[in-house]
Design an enzyme around this catalytic site. Structure first.
Site, PDB file in Angstrom:
ATOM      1  N   HIS A  70      40.863  35.396  -2.441  1.00  0.00           N
ATOM      2  CA  HIS A  70      39.592  34.783  -2.850  1.00  0.00           C
ATOM      3  C   HIS A  70      39.754  34.096  -4.203  1.00  0.00           C
ATOM      4  CE1 HIS A  70      34.956  35.085  -2.608  1.00  0.00           C
ATOM      5  NE2 HIS A  70      35.282  34.135  -3.467  1.00  0.00           N
ATOM      6  N   ARG A  74      39.307  24.636  -7.094  1.00  0.00           N
ATOM      7  CA  ARG A  74      38.490  23.527  -7.632  1.00  0.00           C
ATOM      8  C   ARG A  74      38.933  22.126  -7.220  1.00  0.00           C
ATOM      9  NH1 ARG A  74      34.425  26.809  -8.280  1.00  0.00           N
ATOM     10  NH2 ARG A  74      34.394  28.038 -10.186  1.00  0.00           N
ATOM     11  N   ASP A 316      38.354  36.528  -7.091  1.00  0.00           N
ATOM     12  CA  ASP A 316      37.244  35.574  -7.188  1.00  0.00           C
ATOM     13  C   ASP A 316      37.449  34.666  -8.413  1.00  0.00           C
ATOM     14  OD1 ASP A 316      34.997  34.136  -6.622  1.00  0.00           O
ATOM     15  OD2 ASP A 316      33.567  35.766  -6.962  1.00  0.00           O
TER      16      ASP A 316
END
Lengths: 439, 328
Positions: A70, A74, A316
């Site tokens: 995860h 970008r 994350d």
């Protein structure tokens, strides 16, 4: 013996290391034989044979390269925050040889061409392996399914609208149904957007104290419960709950697993190491979604990790530019970079206090997350790619922005003292850290 | 009289001693506003910027008067007529203003923590004039000043705060200050406007207004932000007024000496009945008068704190380098 800093051969032995094999739950002094980018063997004791060049791993532990399922790379769309090159550099500096990237890019990963673009950029960077997670719906809007067959054909490994949930129960059902013939998991960002409203931190005493709008725990739990109910009636679907943050979610997953549902779950280091009370300085680097929760949630999450309810830990990794975070708390974007702090945080907060052994802890960032998405990596199996990490489990250091290789430095852990440091990361037999950082 | 803190960001964590120092100082400043020449030279040569990113009449004027009566030079900035509307960040706005050598910044902002953010960036003193739903420390102090003027002290006194506690910075600052000073604080309002675990701040929650004000010495009525109704947090203004509005009928349930406060601006007929606002229990205009004295005290003490800090750093600089007189 040769130094790993100048690893030039394709076939070699790394000797004099402590081997950690999470999949077999073992830790022993040994050596690893690498042949043409693949693992030829892992053996106890020192290397005897001298037919191959021998590299010295003295003082280091060797484990399968870490797997982070995860991350937000970008690119395309937000290259000022991170690119695939800088994101995978951060990955290998953190010991990660495989990462799965989320589809909240611009455009979203809802089209074959975007998958191909990401894989091309990853190949050019030549660092960590990148596994794209495709958008579950076109534009992550929750209206029309993406072309899963085409996306998987191009290299996508799962579907998700991460950054946002699949909004309606009906669409969540269609996503699950449509993944069945492909065998790929649906990775859900569990959040009831109405329950979250314009909240910016966990709802509880500390949101009252700080005068910040709260995001209740049930914002996550309502969506998770909805999905688990649907999952029960969609035969063959695989469901993976992303970034779990609350004690209630742990309990829901525990029950679903007991009921035999095909569900896996991840949490992130910040839900194990930080709490809502850590926001008292309005530090925007600690503004994350889901938000840092209360003490009881953190303890329940730790329990879920220990009893296996939570399958793995993922970072994350969410880069944001400094100027985006240097604003009023409510105006700051959510997220913290995490690739370069995950391993030391796990050593510091799970292994050192005795919650888990080192092999058990590393399982959470090696073969277990790989299994959640059905991707390779995370093992020392003979014939597997020689994706390896060498680390010093005892080196103490303090996280500083200057030490991070990610394009963005928005770490929730700046200033934290940690133990454990990655020294060498090898992908397909090549020391990628030496090549790119000049270590 | 000196103060060792540089900023006033909130009343949370402030000791009874510090609170008392603010209140005592305000007492000595109150008299200045009664004079024919309402001016002392205490802050002569000091520049204060009032940055108001939210609408405010009372608080802004109160700060301005406090600054002028202390002889400070002050400039006003409001978000509507500024570069903020062109998209400049708070950081840039504040740093630009400080680059013009401003000593103190008074900030009102809709985002909780905005003054803390500025305090971390700027060299000057920061005074929180209300941040989001977090704190409004000068309002808390002026409410306490008004109560202390009446009572002499806080021990054994019961204060009821009624209204939208969840979104109220006035409530939080009052709670922090009053609990520290030993008053009993009861908060009252609809459950949908009550923030979670507020009891942990040392208050009691009572949703029934009639019960809440039993044996109360003061009721502080909060302004109802009418947009909360649109967000579905209560059904209607009428029902709110009927259940949580303070009127003379409800006030029959409490002491004769119980006073009524309101931070303003009032929604007459909603949270407070017209005749209560103007009635003999009301000290609402007295609060406004006291606000100027309290803000004078805050500016004066913070400047004292900053001056002390500057003096200390000057001393250490002097100790390090014996040569060189500073250019005046």
């Amino acid at each position: 013996m040769l130094s790993l800093d100048n690893l030039i051969h394709r076939s070699y032995i790394i000797d004099n290391v402590t081997v950690v094999d999470p999949a077999r739950n073992t830790l022993f002094p040994g050596h690893v034989v690498v042949s043409e980018g693949k693992i030829e063997g892992v053996e106890r004791g020192r290397a005897k044979e001298a037919s191959l060049p021998i590299y010295d791993g003295r003082g280091l532990h060797l484990a399968p390269g870490f797997v982070d399922i995860h991350v937000h790379l970008r690119e395309p769309g937000h290259e000022y925050k991170e690119t695939i090159a800088t994101g995978t550099l951060a990955a290998v500096c953190g010991g990660f040889t495989s990462v799965a990237c989320m589809p909240n890019t611009i455009p979203a990963i809802d089209d074959r061409s975007v998958v191909e673009f990401i894989l091309t950029q990853a190949k050019i960077a030549g660092l960590a392996k990148v596994y794209p997670i495709a958008a579950a719906t076109i534009g992550r809007k929750g209206e029309v399914l993406s072309e899963y067959h085409d996306l998987v054909d191009a290299g996508a490994v799962a579907v998700s609208d991460d950054g946002a949930p699949v909004g309606t129960a009906d669409m969540a059902r269609r996503v699950m149904e449509y993944t069945v013939p492909l065998g790929i998991p649906f990775v859900e960002h569990c959040e009831d957007m109405c329950a979250s409203g314009d909240g910016v931190m966990h709802e509880g005493f500390h949101s009252t104290q700080l005068g910040l709008k709260g995001i209740p725990a049930h914002s996550e739990e309502v969506c998770l419960a909805r999905d688990l109910i649907i999952l029960g009636s969609v035969k063959g679907a695989k469901y993976h709950a992303a970034h779990m943050s609350t004690g209630g979610s742990v309990e829901l997953i525990r029950r679903a697993k007991n009921d035999g549902l095909s569900v896996t779950a991840e949490t992130a280091p910040h839900y194990l190491c930080l709490e809502d009370k850590d926001l008292v300085t309005y530090d925007t680097n600690k503004k994350i979604n889901p938000p840092l929760r209360g003490a009881a949630d953190r303890e329940a999450m730790l329990e879920g990790i220990k009893d296996g309810t939570i399958d793995c830990i993922a970072s994350d990794h969410a880069p944001h530019a400094a100027n985006e975070k240097q604003v009023e708390f409510a105006a700051a974007p959510n997220g913290s970079v995490g690739l370069e702090t995950m391993f030391p945080l796990i050593v510091t907060h799970l292994v050192q206090p005795g919650h888990l052994t080192l092999p058990q802890a590393l399982a959470l960032i090696t073969h277990k997350p790989a299994a959640c998405l059905g991707i390779p990596g995370g093992t020392l199996t003979r014939g597997a790619a020689a994706d390896l990490v060498l680390f010093d489990p005892e080196e103490r250091w303090t996280v500083r922005a200057d030490d991070l290789h990610s394009k963005s430095k928005n770490s929730a852990f700046l200033g934290h003292g940690v133990t454990g440091r990655v020294k060498v990361t090898i992908v397909d037999g090549v020391n990628v850290m030496a090549a790119k950082v000049g270590v | 009289m000196t103060n060792t803190t540089k900023h006033l960001l909130g009343l949370e964590g402030m000791s009874a001693e510090e609170l008392t120092r603010y209140l005592d100082t305000a007492e000595s400043f109150k008299e200045i506003s009664e004079r024919p020449v309402k001016k002392v030279p205490a802050l002569r040569g000091i520049t204060v910027a009032n940055l108001f990113f939210e609408n405010s009449t009372r608080t802004r004027i109160s700060f301005e008067l406090a600054e002028k009566r202390l002889s400070a030079d002050s400039v006003n900035f409001s978000a509507s007529g500024s570069s903020v509307s062109k998209g400049e960040t708070l950081r840039d706005t504040a740093e630009n203003i400080e680059a013009m050598k401003v000593d103190m910044i008074v900030i009102r902002h809709g985002a909780s923590g905005a003054p803390h953010f500025l305090a971390s960036l700027l060299d000057g003193s920061v005074v929180n004039a209300g941040d989001g739903a977090h704190e409004h420390p000068t309002q808390g102090l002026l409410d306490m000043f008004t109560l202390r003027e009446r009572w002499g002290g806080f021990a054994g006194r019961k204060v009821v705060i009624v209204g939208d506690i969840a979104h109220s910075r006035v409530a939080r600052s009052n709670i922090y200050g009053l609990v520290t000073m030993g008053a009993e604080v009861v908060v009252c309002g609809p459950p949908t406007l009550m923030p979670p675990d507020i009891e942990r701040l040392g208050v009691r929650v009572e949703t029934n207004l009639r019960k809440a004000i039993e044996a109360a010495d003061a009721v502080n009525v909060l302004r109802l932000q009418l947009e909360r109704q649109k967000k579905g947090l209560f059904p209607s203004v009428d029902e709110y007024a009927r259940v949580w509005g303070l009127n003379n009928e409800v006030l029959k349930n409490t002491k004769k000496e119980c006073i009524v406060m309101h931070p303003g601006p009032m929604n007459r007929g909603v949270e407070i009945a017209h005749d209560v606002a103007d009635g003999e229990r009301s000290v609402i205009l007295g609060q406004v008068t006291n606000g100027v004295a309290v803000r004078m005290a805050v500016l004066y003490l913070l400047r004292g704190g900053a001056a002390l800090e500057a003096e200390e750093s000057q001393q250490s600089t002097d100790a390090k380098s014996r040569e060189g007189k500073q250019v005046a």
